[in-house]
Design a protein around this motif. Structure first.
Motif, PDB file in Angstrom:
ATOM      1  N   MET A   1     123.226  18.002   1.453  1.00 23.30           N
ATOM      2  CA  MET A   1     122.981  19.189   1.153  1.00 23.30           C
ATOM      3  C   MET A   1     121.121  18.462   0.964  1.00 23.30           C
ATOM      4  O   MET A   1     120.656  17.732   0.378  1.00 23.30           O
ATOM      5  N   ALA A   2     120.970  19.187   1.813  1.00 27.18           N
ATOM      6  CA  ALA A   2     119.055  19.352   1.728  1.00 27.18           C
ATOM      7  C   ALA A   2     118.507  19.275   0.306  1.00 27.18           C
ATOM      8  O   ALA A   2     118.626  20.831  -0.112  1.00 27.18           O
ATOM      9  N   HIS A   3     117.193  19.696  -0.038  1.00 25.16           N
ATOM     10  CA  HIS A   3     116.290  19.717  -0.880  1.00 25.16           C
ATOM     11  C   HIS A   3     114.969  20.149  -1.478  1.00 25.16           C
ATOM     12  O   HIS A   3     114.492  18.795   0.252  1.00 25.16           O
ATOM     13  N   TYR A   4     114.364  20.851  -1.809  1.00 25.69           N
ATOM     14  CA  TYR A   4     112.556  20.898  -1.583  1.00 25.69           C
ATOM     15  C   TYR A   4     111.770  21.429  -2.320  1.00 25.69           C
ATOM     16  O   TYR A   4     112.971  22.385  -3.248  1.00 25.69           O
ATOM     17  N   GLN A   5     110.900  20.492  -2.577  1.00 25.88           N
ATOM     18  CA  GLN A   5     111.020  20.993  -4.555  1.00 25.88           C
ATOM     19  C   GLN A   5     109.111  21.095  -4.320  1.00 25.88           C
ATOM     20  O   GLN A   5     108.470  20.085  -3.583  1.00 25.88           O
ATOM     21  N   LYS A   6     108.325  22.061  -4.815  1.00 26.87           N
ATOM     22  CA  LYS A   6     107.455  22.340  -4.694  1.00 26.87           C
ATOM     23  C   LYS A   6     106.676  22.968  -6.355  1.00 26.87           C
ATOM     24  O   LYS A   6     107.075  23.650  -7.251  1.00 26.87           O
ATOM     25  N   LEU A   7     105.454  22.380  -6.629  1.00 28.69           N
ATOM     26  CA  LEU A   7     104.533  22.407  -8.402  1.00 28.69           C
ATOM     27  C   LEU A   7     104.435  23.865  -7.774  1.00 28.69           C
ATOM     28  O   LEU A   7     102.828  23.144  -6.925  1.00 28.69           O
ATOM     29  N   LEU A   8     104.650  24.281  -8.765  1.00 28.19           N
ATOM     30  CA  LEU A   8     103.353  25.913  -8.221  1.00 28.19           C
ATOM     31  C   LEU A   8     102.236  25.950  -9.669  1.00 28.19           C
ATOM     32  O   LEU A   8     103.162  25.891 -10.904  1.00 28.19           O
ATOM     33  N   LYS A   9     101.360  26.353  -9.169  1.00 34.31           N
ATOM     34  CA  LYS A   9     100.467  25.781 -10.540  1.00 34.31           C
ATOM     35  C   LYS A   9      99.609  27.291 -10.648  1.00 34.31           C
ATOM     36  O   LYS A   9      98.843  28.198  -9.974  1.00 34.31           O
ATOM     37  N   ILE A  10     100.239  28.365 -11.626  1.00 35.52           N
ATOM     38  CA  ILE A  10     100.096  29.609 -11.994  1.00 35.52           C
ATOM     39  C   ILE A  10      98.781  30.191 -13.544  1.00 35.52           C
ATOM     40  O   ILE A  10      98.871  29.533 -14.354  1.00 35.52           O
ATOM     41  N   SER A  11      97.233  30.705 -13.063  1.00 35.41           N
ATOM     42  CA  SER A  11      96.629  30.340 -13.774  1.00 35.41           C
ATOM     43  C   SER A  11      97.135  32.326 -14.228  1.00 35.41           C
ATOM     44  O   SER A  11      96.959  33.029 -13.699  1.00 35.41           O
ATOM     45  N   THR A  12      97.739  32.531 -15.258  1.00 35.31           N
ATOM     46  CA  THR A  12      97.370  33.411 -15.900  1.00 35.31           C
ATOM     47  C   THR A  12      96.095  34.035 -16.918  1.00 35.31           C
ATOM     48  O   THR A  12      95.643  32.823 -16.761  1.00 35.31           O
ATOM     49  N   THR A  13      96.201  35.563 -17.045  1.00 34.51           N
ATOM     50  CA  THR A  13      95.483  36.073 -17.925  1.00 34.51           C
ATOM     51  C   THR A  13      95.108  36.234 -19.285  1.00 34.51           C
ATOM     52  O   THR A  13      94.427  37.057 -19.390  1.00 34.51           O
ATOM     53  N   GLY A  14      96.426  35.221 -19.984  1.00 33.71           N
ATOM     54  CA  GLY A  14      96.247  35.985 -20.780  1.00 33.71           C
ATOM     55  C   GLY A  14      97.437  36.811 -21.570  1.00 33.71           C
ATOM     56  O   GLY A  14      98.441  36.372 -20.281  1.00 33.71           O
TER      57      GLY A  14
END
Length: 137
Positions: A1-14
Motif C-alpha cells: 500500500m502506497a501513502h502520500y501526505q501533505k500539510l495544507l495551510k489554510i488562512s480563514t477570514t473569520g
C-alpha cells in the motif's frame, strides 16, 4: 500500500465556511493515486471539517444560524482566555468533525454532485489552519 501526505495551510477570514475542495482535489491528482482513500485531519479545536451543499449558499447560512442558536456566544462559560467566542468554538467543534474520509476513484474524489469540503471556522477573527491530507491506495 502506497501513502502520500501533505500539510495544507489554510488562512480563514473569520467565522464561516471556507471551500477547500479544489485544494484537496489538487493534492489527490498530485499523489497519482487512482483508487484509494483520502483522509483529512484538521489540527485544531475551534474549527471543523464538513462535507456539505455547494450549490445553494442558503444551506450554509442556515447551518451557521442553527449552530449559533444551539451554542450561543453569550453563554456563561468558564473558559474565556481567548475571548467570548473561544469556548463556543470548542463546543461547536466537539459537535462536528475534525476529520473526514473520501474515496478516490479514477484519480478523483468521489464526492456527490452537490457536495464540497469546507473548513468551518468557528472563531470571529481570521486564523491560519493546518489540514493534513493523507492519501492511500
Amino acid at each position: 500500500m502506497a501513502h502520500y501526505q501533505k500539510l495544507l495551510k489554510i488562512s480563514t477570514t473569520g467565522k464561516g465556511f471556507h471551500n477547500i475542495t479544489a485544494k484537496v482535489a489538487a493534492i489527490v491528482a498530485e499523489s497519482g493515486v487512482k483508487t484509494g482513500l483520502c483522509s483529512l485531519f484538521l489540527r485544531h479545536t475551534s474549527a471543523c471539517l464538513v462535507i456539505q451543499e455547494n450549490a445553494d449558499p442558503d444551506v450554509l447560512v442556515d447551518l451557521a444560524n442553527f449552530m449559533a442558536n444551539l451554542v450561543p456566544e453569550s453563554g456563561k462559560y468558564i473558559h474565556d482566555a481567548e475571548g467570548p467566542d473561544d469556548m463556543p468554538a470548542h463546543i461547536r467543534t466537539a459537535l462536528t468533525h475534525t476529520s473526514e474520509q473520501i474515496p478516490i476513484n479514477g484519480g478523483h474524489l468521489v464526492l456527490g454532485t452537490w457536495q464540497a469540503i469546507y473548513i468551518w471556522e468557528h472563531r470571529q477573527r481570521s486564523h491560519s489552519r493546518e489540514l493534513v491530507v493523507h492519501i492511500s491506495d
